[in-house]
Write a protein that holds these residues in place. Structure first.
Motif, PDB file in Angstrom:
ATOM      1  N   GLY A  11      27.381  40.547  -5.817  1.00  0.00           N
ATOM      2  CA  GLY A  11      27.702  40.200  -7.232  1.00  0.00           C
ATOM      3  C   GLY A  11      26.913  39.007  -7.969  1.00  0.00           C
ATOM      4  N   ALA A  12      27.508  38.575  -9.089  1.00  0.00           N
ATOM      5  CA  ALA A  12      26.798  37.692  -9.714  1.00  0.00           C
ATOM      6  C   ALA A  12      26.693  36.162  -8.806  1.00  0.00           C
ATOM      7  N   GLY A  13      27.603  36.080  -7.852  1.00  0.00           N
ATOM      8  CA  GLY A  13      27.332  34.691  -7.269  1.00  0.00           C
ATOM      9  C   GLY A  13      26.029  34.777  -6.408  1.00  0.00           C
ATOM     10  N   SER A  15      23.244  35.324  -7.241  1.00  0.00           N
ATOM     11  CA  SER A  15      21.837  34.964  -8.107  1.00  0.00           C
ATOM     12  C   SER A  15      22.359  33.699  -8.902  1.00  0.00           C
ATOM     13  N   ALA A  16      23.411  33.164  -8.700  1.00  0.00           N
ATOM     14  CA  ALA A  16      24.058  31.985  -9.222  1.00  0.00           C
ATOM     15  C   ALA A  16      22.885  30.525  -8.925  1.00  0.00           C
ATOM     16  N   GLU A  17      22.542  30.524  -7.583  1.00  0.00           N
ATOM     17  CA  GLU A  17      21.483  29.338  -7.334  1.00  0.00           C
ATOM     18  C   GLU A  17      20.221  29.627  -7.737  1.00  0.00           C
ATOM     19  N   SER A  18      19.869  30.748  -8.569  1.00  0.00           N
ATOM     20  CA  SER A  18      18.688  30.980  -9.094  1.00  0.00           C
ATOM     21  C   SER A  18      18.778  30.410 -10.519  1.00  0.00           C
ATOM     22  N   LYS A  21      24.214  32.427 -14.571  1.00  0.00           N
ATOM     23  CA  LYS A  21      25.503  32.140 -14.628  1.00  0.00           C
ATOM     24  C   LYS A  21      26.212  33.530 -14.221  1.00  0.00           C
ATOM     25  N   THR A  22      27.296  33.222 -13.409  1.00  0.00           N
ATOM     26  CA  THR A  22      28.273  34.247 -13.203  1.00  0.00           C
ATOM     27  C   THR A  22      29.038  34.911 -14.532  1.00  0.00           C
ATOM     28  N   PHE A  23      29.918  35.681 -14.298  1.00  0.00           N
ATOM     29  CA  PHE A  23      30.698  36.144 -15.260  1.00  0.00           C
ATOM     30  C   PHE A  23      32.109  35.380 -15.458  1.00  0.00           C
ATOM     31  N   ARG A  24      32.616  35.071 -14.256  1.00  0.00           N
ATOM     32  CA  ARG A  24      34.142  34.652 -14.375  1.00  0.00           C
ATOM     33  C   ARG A  24      34.363  33.223 -13.967  1.00  0.00           C
ATOM     34  N   ASP A  25      33.338  32.636 -13.623  1.00  0.00           N
ATOM     35  CA  ASP A  25      33.389  31.031 -13.126  1.00  0.00           C
ATOM     36  C   ASP A  25      33.595  30.504 -14.486  1.00  0.00           C
ATOM     37  N   ALA A  26      34.158  29.262 -14.305  1.00  0.00           N
ATOM     38  CA  ALA A  26      34.199  28.340 -15.450  1.00  0.00           C
ATOM     39  C   ALA A  26      32.715  28.248 -16.093  1.00  0.00           C
ATOM     40  N   LEU A 105      24.638  49.151  -9.400  1.00  0.00           N
ATOM     41  CA  LEU A 105      25.782  49.994  -9.779  1.00  0.00           C
ATOM     42  C   LEU A 105      26.173  49.957 -11.436  1.00  0.00           C
ATOM     43  N   HIS A 106      25.677  48.689 -11.819  1.00  0.00           N
ATOM     44  CA  HIS A 106      26.017  48.415 -13.261  1.00  0.00           C
ATOM     45  C   HIS A 106      24.786  48.515 -14.068  1.00  0.00           C
ATOM     46  N   GLY A 107      23.490  49.028 -13.742  1.00  0.00           N
ATOM     47  CA  GLY A 107      22.523  49.217 -14.416  1.00  0.00           C
ATOM     48  C   GLY A 107      21.319  48.074 -14.255  1.00  0.00           C
ATOM     49  N   GLY A 172      29.250  36.934  -2.931  1.00  0.00           N
ATOM     50  CA  GLY A 172      29.230  36.490  -4.293  1.00  0.00           C
ATOM     51  C   GLY A 172      29.754  37.262  -5.449  1.00  0.00           C
ATOM     52  N   THR A 173      30.995  37.957  -5.042  1.00  0.00           N
ATOM     53  CA  THR A 173      31.682  38.730  -6.232  1.00  0.00           C
ATOM     54  C   THR A 173      33.280  38.364  -6.028  1.00  0.00           C
ATOM     55  N   SER A 174      33.809  38.371  -7.429  1.00  0.00           N
ATOM     56  CA  SER A 174      35.106  37.936  -7.512  1.00  0.00           C
ATOM     57  C   SER A 174      36.347  39.389  -7.039  1.00  0.00           C
ATOM     58  N   ASP A 197      31.580  33.854  -0.140  1.00  0.00           N
ATOM     59  CA  ASP A 197      32.010  33.212  -1.425  1.00  0.00           C
ATOM     60  C   ASP A 197      32.430  32.021  -1.432  1.00  0.00           C
ATOM     61  N   PRO A 198      31.863  30.934  -2.224  1.00  0.00           N
ATOM     62  CA  PRO A 198      32.649  29.640  -2.297  1.00  0.00           C
ATOM     63  C   PRO A 198      34.265  29.919  -2.744  1.00  0.00           C
ATOM     64  N   ARG A 199      34.460  30.545  -3.689  1.00  0.00           N
ATOM     65  CA  ARG A 199      35.916  31.061  -3.824  1.00  0.00           C
ATOM     66  C   ARG A 199      36.123  32.258  -3.724  1.00  0.00           C
ATOM     67  N   PRO A 200      36.328  32.705  -2.538  1.00  0.00           N
ATOM     68  CA  PRO A 200      36.641  34.239  -2.011  1.00  0.00           C
ATOM     69  C   PRO A 200      37.786  34.505  -2.902  1.00  0.00           C
ATOM     70  N   SER A 214      33.493  30.382   3.043  1.00  0.00           N
ATOM     71  CA  SER A 214      33.772  30.065   1.742  1.00  0.00           C
ATOM     72  C   SER A 214      32.555  29.429   1.504  1.00  0.00           C
ATOM     73  N   LEU A 215      31.536  29.936   1.441  1.00  0.00           N
ATOM     74  CA  LEU A 215      29.871  29.227   1.264  1.00  0.00           C
ATOM     75  C   LEU A 215      29.364  29.705   0.231  1.00  0.00           C
ATOM     76  N   ASN A 216      28.461  28.876  -0.261  1.00  0.00           N
ATOM     77  CA  ASN A 216      27.277  29.467  -1.398  1.00  0.00           C
ATOM     78  C   ASN A 216      26.566  30.550  -0.488  1.00  0.00           C
TER      79      ASN A 216
HETATM   80  N1  APR Z   1      26.978  31.744  -3.936  1.00  0.00           N
HETATM   81  C1  APR Z   1      27.943  32.695  -3.673  1.00  0.00           C
HETATM   82  N2  APR Z   1      28.908  33.164  -4.606  1.00  0.00           N
HETATM   83  C2  APR Z   1      29.027  32.494  -5.787  1.00  0.00           C
HETATM   84  C3  APR Z   1      28.201  31.335  -5.811  1.00  0.00           C
HETATM   85  C4  APR Z   1      27.170  30.930  -5.047  1.00  0.00           C
HETATM   86  N3  APR Z   1      26.378  30.022  -5.189  1.00  0.00           N
HETATM   87  N4  APR Z   1      28.741  30.745  -7.242  1.00  0.00           N
HETATM   88  C5  APR Z   1      29.834  31.462  -7.469  1.00  0.00           C
HETATM   89  N5  APR Z   1      29.903  32.523  -6.515  1.00  0.00           N
HETATM   90  C6  APR Z   1      31.001  33.359  -6.754  1.00  0.00           C
HETATM   91  C7  APR Z   1      32.381  33.331  -7.494  1.00  0.00           C
HETATM   92  O1  APR Z   1      33.099  32.233  -6.787  1.00  0.00           O
HETATM   93  C8  APR Z   1      33.065  34.575  -7.743  1.00  0.00           C
HETATM   94  O2  APR Z   1      33.715  34.980  -6.766  1.00  0.00           O
HETATM   95  O3  APR Z   1      30.540  34.525  -7.418  1.00  0.00           O
HETATM   96  C9  APR Z   1      31.598  35.318  -7.804  1.00  0.00           C
HETATM   97  C10 APR Z   1      31.221  35.710  -9.224  1.00  0.00           C
HETATM   98  O4  APR Z   1      32.475  36.582  -9.757  1.00  0.00           O
HETATM   99  P1  APR Z   1      32.151  37.290 -11.291  1.00  0.00           P
HETATM  100  O5  APR Z   1      31.435  36.231 -12.104  1.00  0.00           O
HETATM  101  O6  APR Z   1      33.338  38.052 -11.454  1.00  0.00           O
HETATM  102  O7  APR Z   1      31.044  38.241 -10.952  1.00  0.00           O
HETATM  103  P2  APR Z   1      31.046  39.878 -10.292  1.00  0.00           P
HETATM  104  O8  APR Z   1      32.128  39.828  -9.316  1.00  0.00           O
HETATM  105  O9  APR Z   1      29.443  40.038  -9.974  1.00  0.00           O
HETATM  106  O10 APR Z   1      31.584  40.655 -11.650  1.00  0.00           O
HETATM  107  C11 APR Z   1      31.549  42.048 -11.489  1.00  0.00           C
HETATM  108  O11 APR Z   1      31.851  42.333 -13.604  1.00  0.00           O
HETATM  109  O12 APR Z   1      31.425  41.778 -15.997  1.00  0.00           O
HETATM  110  C12 APR Z   1      31.209  42.520 -14.855  1.00  0.00           C
HETATM  111  O13 APR Z   1      29.455  44.007 -15.012  1.00  0.00           O
HETATM  112  C13 APR Z   1      29.991  42.739 -14.653  1.00  0.00           C
HETATM  113  O14 APR Z   1      28.453  43.219 -12.478  1.00  0.00           O
HETATM  114  C14 APR Z   1      29.739  42.399 -13.021  1.00  0.00           C
HETATM  115  C15 APR Z   1      30.891  42.510 -12.561  1.00  0.00           C
END
Ligand code: APR
Length: 235
Positions: A11-13, A15-18, A21-26, A105-107, A172-174, A197-200, A214-216
């Motif tokens: 998930g977005a996590g 790519s965070a360290e690249s 931005k993730t979607f749901r983190d602050a 999965l999401h294009g 890295g997915t919520s 995931d740092p915040r699983p 619970s790691l990056n």
């Molecule tokens: N390494 C690993 N995980 C990380 C890092 C990191 N450095 N930084 C943040 N994360 C984690 C967060 O703790 C969170 O659990 O990545 C997760 C990101 O969650 P979301 O922002 O919800 O992203 P994702 O789960 O990929 O969202 C799913 O939602 O909006 C849609 O289509 C969009 O594909 C996306 C889908």
């Protein structure tokens, strides 16, 4: 010996360290954006320019970022394992890192498609998409993104891949967005599941042996890779 099949759900996590931005983190991508305005078909019908601008910004940013150690480690693991990546991400950082089997999965940000439901044309697209960019039949093109409320065409293939996994790694997915989040429940019940995931999120009702780190991604993916290699050499 046949390589073990490692299925990785990202998930977005990852790519965070690249720098994406993730979607749901602050301070995540949705902050400051009404999700339904930029990521739903109704939003598209309502204001195409706004939606195009949102994805144009994401596409431009993709040209400025690079894969990180998490992506690279998954690509390197192909030497020892049959690695299948199922990603919710629309970036191409897994491919840039060298992973060969990546299912989106999401294009994909670097593709666009016709905005009608029959004979859809999909094209590679590197630059901004604007009103007036049309397919061969004169139909407006839209981002090749699965928006909220739309079907996930790659879902059946993803389910089939997860069912065949010997090992499942989640990075890295919520686990908030379905059907992607439900994929882990298609794993055979005896195979190990690793979640980095740092915040699983809390995973309920999974019969599998589960280890949560619970790691990056840049720390957790190499750690899990080493564990899997150790197990392979021991057996
Ligand atoms: N390494 C690993 N995980 C990380 C890092 C990191 N450095 N930084 C943040 N994360 C984690 C967060 O703790 C969170 O659990 O990545 C997760 C990101 O969650 P979301 O922002 O919800 O992203 P994702 O789960 O990929 O969202 C799913 O939602 O909006 C849609 O289509 C969009 O594909 C996306 C889908």
């Amino acid at each position: 010996m046949e390589k073990k099949k490692v299925v990785v759900l990202t998930g977005a996590g990852i790519s965070a360290e690249s720098g994406i931005k993730t979607f749901r983190d602050a301070d995540g991508l949705w902050e400051g954006h009404d999700v339904m305005e930029v990521a739903s078909y109704d939003g598209w019908l309502n204001n195409k320019a706004l939606v195009l601008d949102f994805y144009n910004q994401r596409r431009r940013q993709l040209h400025e970022v690079k894969p990180n150690l998490g992506h690279f480690t998954l690509a390197e693991m192909e030497a020892d394992f049959d690695v299948h990546i199922i990603t919710q991400n629309v970036d191409n950082l897994h491919e840039q890192a060298g992973s060969k089997k990546v299912l989106h999965l999401h294009g994909e940000l670097l593709k666009v498609r016709s905005d009608h439901s029959h004979a859809i044309e999909i094209m590679d697209w590197n630059n901004d998409l604007t009103i007036g960019d049309v397919d061969s039949k004169g139909c407006q093109m839209r981002p090749h993104i699965v928006w909220f409320g739309e079907a996930v065409p790659a879902l059946d293939e993803a389910v089939s891949i997860v069912t065949q996994a010997d090992i499942l790694v989640v990075v890295g997915t919520s686990l908030q967005v379905y059907p992607a989040a439900g994929l882990i429940h298609y794993a055979q019940s005896n195979i190990p599941v690793f979640y980095i995931d740092p915040r699983p999120a809390t995973i309920y009702d999974l019969p599998n042996p589960l280890e949560v780190f619970s790691l990056n991604a840049t720390e957790g993916v190499p750690l899990v890779r080493d564990k899997l290699l150790q197990k392979t050499h021991d057996s």
